[in-house]
Design a protein around this motif. Structure first.
Motif, PDB file in Angstrom:
ATOM      1  N   GLN A 277      32.701  49.261  33.881  1.00  0.00           N
ATOM      2  CA  GLN A 277      33.557  48.725  34.941  1.00  0.00           C
ATOM      3  C   GLN A 277      32.271  48.811  35.973  1.00  0.00           C
ATOM      4  O   GLN A 277      31.965  48.049  37.107  1.00  0.00           O
ATOM      5  CB  GLN A 277      34.352  49.228  35.458  1.00  0.00           C
ATOM      6  CG  GLN A 277      35.345  48.703  36.874  1.00  0.00           C
ATOM      7  CD  GLN A 277      36.871  49.446  37.081  1.00  0.00           C
ATOM      8  OE1 GLN A 277      37.273  50.244  36.230  1.00  0.00           O
ATOM      9  NE2 GLN A 277      37.318  49.120  37.892  1.00  0.00           N
ATOM     10  N   THR A 285      34.120  42.422  36.625  1.00  0.00           N
ATOM     11  CA  THR A 285      35.510  43.178  36.181  1.00  0.00           C
ATOM     12  C   THR A 285      36.588  42.648  36.108  1.00  0.00           C
ATOM     13  O   THR A 285      38.096  42.085  35.192  1.00  0.00           O
ATOM     14  CB  THR A 285      35.463  44.133  37.191  1.00  0.00           C
ATOM     15  OG1 THR A 285      34.484  45.105  37.106  1.00  0.00           O
ATOM     16  CG2 THR A 285      37.135  44.763  37.215  1.00  0.00           C
ATOM     17  N   LEU A 289      36.405  42.359  32.846  1.00  0.00           N
ATOM     18  CA  LEU A 289      37.305  43.437  32.029  1.00  0.00           C
ATOM     19  C   LEU A 289      38.446  43.541  32.492  1.00  0.00           C
ATOM     20  O   LEU A 289      39.112  44.079  31.446  1.00  0.00           O
ATOM     21  CB  LEU A 289      36.477  44.335  32.449  1.00  0.00           C
ATOM     22  CG  LEU A 289      34.640  44.514  32.725  1.00  0.00           C
ATOM     23  CD1 LEU A 289      34.257  46.073  33.375  1.00  0.00           C
ATOM     24  CD2 LEU A 289      34.257  44.500  31.402  1.00  0.00           C
TER      25      LEU A 289
END
Length: 622
Positions: A277, A285, A289
């Motif tokens: 991250q 992100t 993510l």
């Protein structure tokens, strides 16, 4: 070596040879551990010309001996004449880097990495780089495995400081590429584990053109042990690339790893998620993510969910501020709610250790509405570790919602835990009570939890009573002697009249613990009279604990109290018919002898044998 018999100066090396050839492994090991001493005796020149060749030619020993040798050689630079001659250490270490035993090879590589920093750039190119090439192209997989750990430490200095920059670097990349596609999985594993380190010392163009294709290939390897090591390399590579290259060059492979068929690879992704991250930045992100983290929190394997649960707080803290709360409430919290009731205790325990930290991120309203119900569920979980992880982090919530809200919501569950039928659960709660008391404050503690602490003192399990005694001492350290005098001491001393002798003994144990933290005045004025009164107890166990207690609190009391009050009681106990009482009374007196009170032992109430016993005991005391 031929003239060793006629030259006394060669005696140390002769002893070494004899011991190295001894059948006893321990003698050979001791010999290796004395290498530095022997090298000092021989001098740097003979160490280079005699000792090191001998060691190189005789590397055939037990793994334990070879491990010690590999470790010793890593610190031999001074003993061979300094950095100018450090290359003399390469032959034995090269041999050790090819042996079959993994721990020996790893230690040899560690020593090679260490001494590589002591080579000059020229010596690196002349001596060290050829060694790496030989290992990388060796017939046995063991040498090729060892070579993988040496690229990242030697080539940067060669490339920067010598005229062969381009050719050396191209050769290094070529050899490393060969290792990444080696037929032996162990070699590919080693290459995968060192790929990120190698990438960090290369120019960005080489990373893009050479390292990323290797990363992609290793991340798709047929062996999951290779693929999982490639994950860490991917994180290192992502940190090197500019933002515009990440999405095209790295993220497709990392997304694939997060959905890998092997749970071990997915576990590695979860374990490295916070580093990933940080490496990819806020935009990726949010887009990539967050969905990947959701999937990891919902993974079918408990090990993966556990690793992801451990990262919940860190992941949420690192989200972009402008969208942090929305992402947490919309995407992360629903997954967290599912994990609270997970079937695996390790998953729930991991979550419980971090979930309280979300309160500082989400604020008071969200904590009260969404998190408190989850905390309550975890406080009532069947597994003690889950409950304890919540209790140990209560201060995070207290800071956000305040003590009133906390007490109304969570305290009943804590009280229920403190009265749990399983004594180990009660024991664990006791250990956290000082922490809890510090978080809640003295007024709240007196109102809600004080009675629990006193109840533990008469628990039917000795371990609980013992822990409760230590707990009282820690509480007094936290809240002060005045609080103890008003709140704790009267209740403790009241147990001295209990019909159960075990509870009476607990009074003595508490006085032992509290005397030092309460100080001389409280001990002398309030505790000592109770202890002296208990010296006439009908139960011998209580009486000998009185003697032990008097010995314990003696240093706290003033000399007048010792002379006027303690002395007569100990003298009487020293004539007790119970041998244990007599023994501990005499032991207490011997302790008081050290307080400059030797006249105690000459009281006419003692028999001659008692005096002899005392002196015998005193002479044996440390």
């Amino acid at each position: 070596m031929a003239g060793a018999e006629g030259d006394d100066s060669l005696y140390p090396i002769a002893v070494l040879i004899d011991e190295l050839r001894n059948e006893d492994v321990q003698l050979r090991l001791n010999s290796i551990k004395k290498l530095s001493t022997i090298a000092l005796a021989l001098g740097v020149e003979r160490t280079r010309t005699e000792l090191l060749p001998f060691l190189t030619d005789t590397i055939y020993d037990e793994d334990e001996v070879l491990l010690a040798l590999a470790e010793q050689l890593g610190s031999f630079t001074v003993l061979v004449g300094g950095p100018e001659f450090v290359h003399c250490l390469l032959p034995p270490l090269e041999s050790l880097a090819t042996v079959e035993e993994t721990v020996v090879r790893d230690k040899a590589v560690e020593s090679l990495r260490k001494i590589s920093q002591e080579h000059s750039p020229v010596d690196l190119e002349v001596h060290f780089v050829p060694l790496v090439k030989r290992l990388a192209s060796g017939d046995w997989f063991t040498s090729r495995t060892s070579a993988c750990g040496l690229f990242g430490v030697c080539y940067p200095r060669v490339s920067i400081m010598t005229h062969t920059f381009e050719s050396t670097l191209i050769t290094a990349v070529m050899h490393f590429r060969t290792l990444c596609s080696d037929d032996t999985p162990m070699v590919r594993r080693a290459a995968s584990s060192k790929l990120g380190e190698f990438a960090k010392v290369l120019e960005l163009d080489y990373v893009k053109s050479d390292i990323i294709p290797l990363f992609t290939a290793l991340a798709s390897d047929e062996q999951d042990s290779v693929r999982l090591l490639a994950v860490e390399a991917g994180v290192s590579i992502a940190a090197l690339l500019p933002q515009e290259d990440l999405e095209d060059l790295v993220m497709p492979t990392l997304r694939q790893a997060a959905e890998d068929k092997s749970w071990r690879v997915r576990y590695m992704v979860a374990d490295k998620f916070s580093e990933l991250q940080k490496a990819v930045g806020p935009e990726i992100t949010k887009n990539d993510l967050v969905p990947a983290f959701q999937n990891l929190l919902k993974d079918c394997e408990a090990e993966v969910r556990t690793a992801a649960a451990n990262k919940v707080k860190v992941f949420c803290e690192s989200l972009p501020e402008d969208s942090r709360e929305t992402i947490i409430m919309t995407h992360i919290l629903p997954c967290v709610k599912e994990l609270v009731s997970d079937t695996n205790q390790h998953v729930k325990s991991a979550l419980a250790s971090v979930i309280m930290g979300l309160s500082t991120i989400l604020g008071k309203d969200n904590t009260v509405e969404h998190l408190l119900p989850l905390f309550l569920v975890q406080l009532k979980d069947e597994y003690p570790e889950v409950r304890l992880n919540i209790i140990s982090n209560l201060d995070c919530v207290n800071e956000v919602i305040g003590i009133r809200q906390l007490s109304q919501s969570l305290l009943p569950a804590i009280v229920e835990l403190a009265e749990d039928a399983k004594w180990r659960v009660r024991l664990a709660i006791i250990e956290y009570m000082p922490l809890l008391a510090g978080q809640l404050g003295v007024e709240f503690f007196d109102e809600k939890l004080n009675s629990l602490c006193m109840a533990w003192l008469i628990d039917h399990v000795y371990a609980i009573r013992e822990a409760a005694t230590c707990n009282l001492m820690k509480l007094v350290e936290k809240f002060g002697a005045e609080w103890a005098q008003n709140t704790i001491v009267p209740k403790v001393l009241g147990m001295a009249n209990d019909s159960n002798y075990l509870h009476r003994m607990t009074t003595l144990f508490c006085i032992n613990a509290l005397s030092e933290v309460c100080g001389q005045e409280i001990t002398t004025k309030h505790m000592l009279p109770v202890v002296l009164k208990m010296s006439t107890d009908q139960v011998a166990n209580v009486r000998f604990n009185v003697a032990r207690c008097l010995q314990k609190i003696g240093p706290v009391l003033d000399s007048s109290a010792l002379q006027a009050e303690v002395k007569p009681v100990l003298e009487k106990l020293a004539t007790d018919q119970d041998m244990d009482v007599k023994y501990f009374a005499l032991e207490a007196i011997s302790g008081m002898y050290l307080f400059n009170l030797p006249t105690y032992i000459f009281s006419e109430t003692f028999s001659f044998s008692s005096i002899l016993f005392f002196f015998f005991s005193f002479s044996l005391s440390p």
